[in-house]
Design an enzyme around this catalytic site. Structure first.
Site, PDB file in Angstrom:
ATOM      1  N   HIS A 199      -8.107   2.800  -4.195  1.00 27.42           N
ATOM      2  CA  HIS A 199      -9.037   2.719  -3.316  1.00 27.42           C
ATOM      3  C   HIS A 199     -10.075   3.966  -3.626  1.00 27.42           C
ATOM      4  O   HIS A 199      -9.833   5.117  -4.448  1.00 27.42           O
ATOM      5  CB  HIS A 199      -8.197   3.554  -2.063  1.00 27.42           C
TER       6      HIS A 199
ATOM      7  N   GLU B 215       0.686  -1.092  -0.108  1.00 24.94           N
ATOM      8  CA  GLU B 215       0.025  -0.006   0.116  1.00 24.94           C
ATOM      9  C   GLU B 215       0.906   1.122  -0.101  1.00 24.94           C
ATOM     10  O   GLU B 215       1.922   1.279   0.788  1.00 24.94           O
ATOM     11  CB  GLU B 215      -0.735   0.056   1.054  1.00 24.94           C
TER      12      GLU B 215
ATOM     13  N   ALA C  42      -9.930  11.104   3.040  1.00 21.47           N
ATOM     14  CA  ALA C  42     -11.221  11.341   3.474  1.00 21.47           C
ATOM     15  C   ALA C  42     -12.060  12.344   2.579  1.00 21.47           C
ATOM     16  O   ALA C  42     -11.738  13.031   2.392  1.00 21.47           O
ATOM     17  CB  ALA C  42     -11.226  11.573   4.945  1.00 21.47           C
TER      18      ALA C  42
ATOM     19  N   TYR D  56     -12.260  -6.140   9.075  1.00 18.52           N
ATOM     20  CA  TYR D  56     -11.742  -5.827  10.327  1.00 18.52           C
ATOM     21  C   TYR D  56     -11.258  -7.062  11.300  1.00 18.52           C
ATOM     22  O   TYR D  56     -12.339  -7.452  12.168  1.00 18.52           O
ATOM     23  CB  TYR D  56     -12.331  -4.796  10.979  1.00 18.52           C
TER      24      TYR D  56
ATOM     25  N   ALA E 275     -20.194   0.698   2.228  1.00 17.33           N
ATOM     26  CA  ALA E 275     -19.157   0.210   1.037  1.00 17.33           C
ATOM     27  C   ALA E 275     -19.999  -0.722   0.244  1.00 17.33           C
ATOM     28  O   ALA E 275     -19.533  -0.979  -1.014  1.00 17.33           O
ATOM     29  CB  ALA E 275     -18.053  -0.721   1.767  1.00 17.33           C
TER      30      ALA E 275
ATOM     31  N   GLN F  25      -7.805  -4.959   7.626  1.00 17.84           N
ATOM     32  CA  GLN F  25      -6.988  -3.725   8.532  1.00 17.84           C
ATOM     33  C   GLN F  25      -5.809  -4.549   9.444  1.00 17.84           C
ATOM     34  O   GLN F  25      -5.894  -5.813   9.645  1.00 17.84           O
ATOM     35  CB  GLN F  25      -8.201  -3.146   9.395  1.00 17.84           C
TER      36      GLN F  25
ATOM     37  N   LYS G  84     -20.999  -7.088   1.560  1.00 18.33           N
ATOM     38  CA  LYS G  84     -20.066  -6.866   0.722  1.00 18.33           C
ATOM     39  C   LYS G  84     -20.070  -7.912  -0.440  1.00 18.33           C
ATOM     40  O   LYS G  84     -19.867  -7.643  -1.687  1.00 18.33           O
ATOM     41  CB  LYS G  84     -18.862  -6.401   1.141  1.00 18.33           C
TER      42      LYS G  84
ATOM     43  N   THR H  97      -3.922   4.641  -1.744  1.00 16.98           N
ATOM     44  CA  THR H  97      -5.096   5.178  -0.835  1.00 16.98           C
ATOM     45  C   THR H  97      -5.640   6.491  -1.306  1.00 16.98           C
ATOM     46  O   THR H  97      -5.128   7.165  -2.466  1.00 16.98           O
ATOM     47  CB  THR H  97      -4.574   5.698   0.567  1.00 16.98           C
TER      48      THR H  97
ATOM     49  N   ASP I  28     -14.178   7.626   6.197  1.00 15.26           N
ATOM     50  CA  ASP I  28     -14.806   8.413   7.286  1.00 15.26           C
ATOM     51  C   ASP I  28     -14.742   9.743   6.980  1.00 15.26           C
ATOM     52  O   ASP I  28     -14.131  10.215   5.880  1.00 15.26           O
ATOM     53  CB  ASP I  28     -13.290   8.306   8.660  1.00 15.26           C
TER      54      ASP I  28
END
Length: 302
Positions: free
Chosen positions: A79, A19, A53, A158, A129, A193, A182, A50, A111
């Site tokens: 992303h 990433e 926000a 997560y 999502a 994560q 999803k 990435t 977020d």
């Protein structure tokens, strides 16, 4: 080959991916350029890029994606977050990425921007999502026809960091339910994560499979070589770092010894998740190559 096909196909070695985040300064541009060069030399399966926000890094994210397309042979995975953006605007942005050659996406809820108490969600926006996965599928079909079905869409999941009273890892059932939602929307695979205990990854996979999730679940790993970064990640993610790990790093004689201790712990974590059958490792690099390269070498992944 899209990233979705990557995890479906039998492999002789685990997949490896990194990433990156878009730079904010000229110095950051130089740093990410060096990092891309160093990590591309390891022939990774993809770079994920990435997206800030509410789309705060949209332009720089797209620039970094185009740089990877132009300067490397590594697949970029873009992303995309949906909080704070209208559905039409998101679809238009996806179309520009498709036109640039992007065929791999990571769909995230995202977020709200930090430090904006008066922030309000977009009146025509998406809130989950799974809705973004559906929008990506629809947009890809509209712009690519039958080829749109081959676009790869990944999602986040997560493992968390909570334990029961007897010390066993525990997974939030809402997170398992969200992953199932999803998948139903059309996700091809999930990336976790960060976590610090391989048991959290294996327990997430176990519970997800029991709930009906069949898509691949790829562990996301952060090198454990910098205790200050680990503490910052607690603030960002809410996932606690095991106190014994921090004590072990903090008790080192100097930064070099702390780094080596963290590297040993990182290698152990990678090996343990691979022993559970993980299809690959996704590394959170923070645009730095040293720890990741050392971890790849010591774990035998490259």
């Amino acid at each position: 080959m899209t990233t979705a096909t990557l995890y479906r196909s039998p492999r002789q070695a685990p997949a490896v991916s990194f990433e990156l985040y878009p730079p904010r300064t000229a110095r950051g541009e130089e740093t990410v350029g060096r990092t891309i060069g160093a990590l591309a030399g390891q022939v990774p399966d993809y770079f994920s890029i990435t997206y800030g926000a509410s789309g705060s890094t949209r332009a720089t994210s797209r620039d970094l994606i185009c740089r990877i397309l132009a300067d490397t042979r590594v697949t970029p995975l873009a992303h995309l977050t949906c909080v704070g953006a209208g559905a039409t605007d998101l679809s238009d942005y996806v179309a520009t990425l498709l036109e640039a050659g992007v065929r791999d996406f990571l769909a995230l809820r995202g977020d709200p921007p930090a430090g904006e108490p008066d922030w309000q969600p977009h009146p025509q926006g998406l809130t989950r999502a799974s809705e973004l996965v559906h929008l990506l599928r629809q947009t890809a079909r509209e712009h690519l026809g039958d080829e749109g079905d081959e676009v790869s869409i990944s999602v986040a999941t997560y493992p968390g960091g909570a334990y029961t009273d007897d010390g066993s890892p525990t997974i939030a059932q809402d997170d398992v339910a969200a992953l199932l939602e999803k998948q139903a929307a059309g996700a091809d695979f999930a990336i976790t994560q960060l976590f610090y205990d391989a048991r959290h990854y294996s327990e997430l996979v176990r519970q997800a499979r029991a709930a009906g999730v069949h898509i691949p679940i790829v562990p996301g790993v952060l090198p454990l070589t910098d205790p200050n970064r680990l503490r910052r990640m607690v603030e960002l993610t809410g996932v606690p770092v095991p106190p014994d790990l921090l004590d072990h790093l903090d008790s080192a004689a100097d930064k070099d010894e702390a780094y080596q201790r963290g590297l040993v712990a990182s290698v152990r974590l990678v090996r343990e998740v691979l022993e559970t059958g993980a299809p690959g490792i996704h590394f959170y690099t923070f645009n730095s190559s040293r720890a990741v390269l050392d971890l790849l070498r010591e774990s035998g992944l490259r």
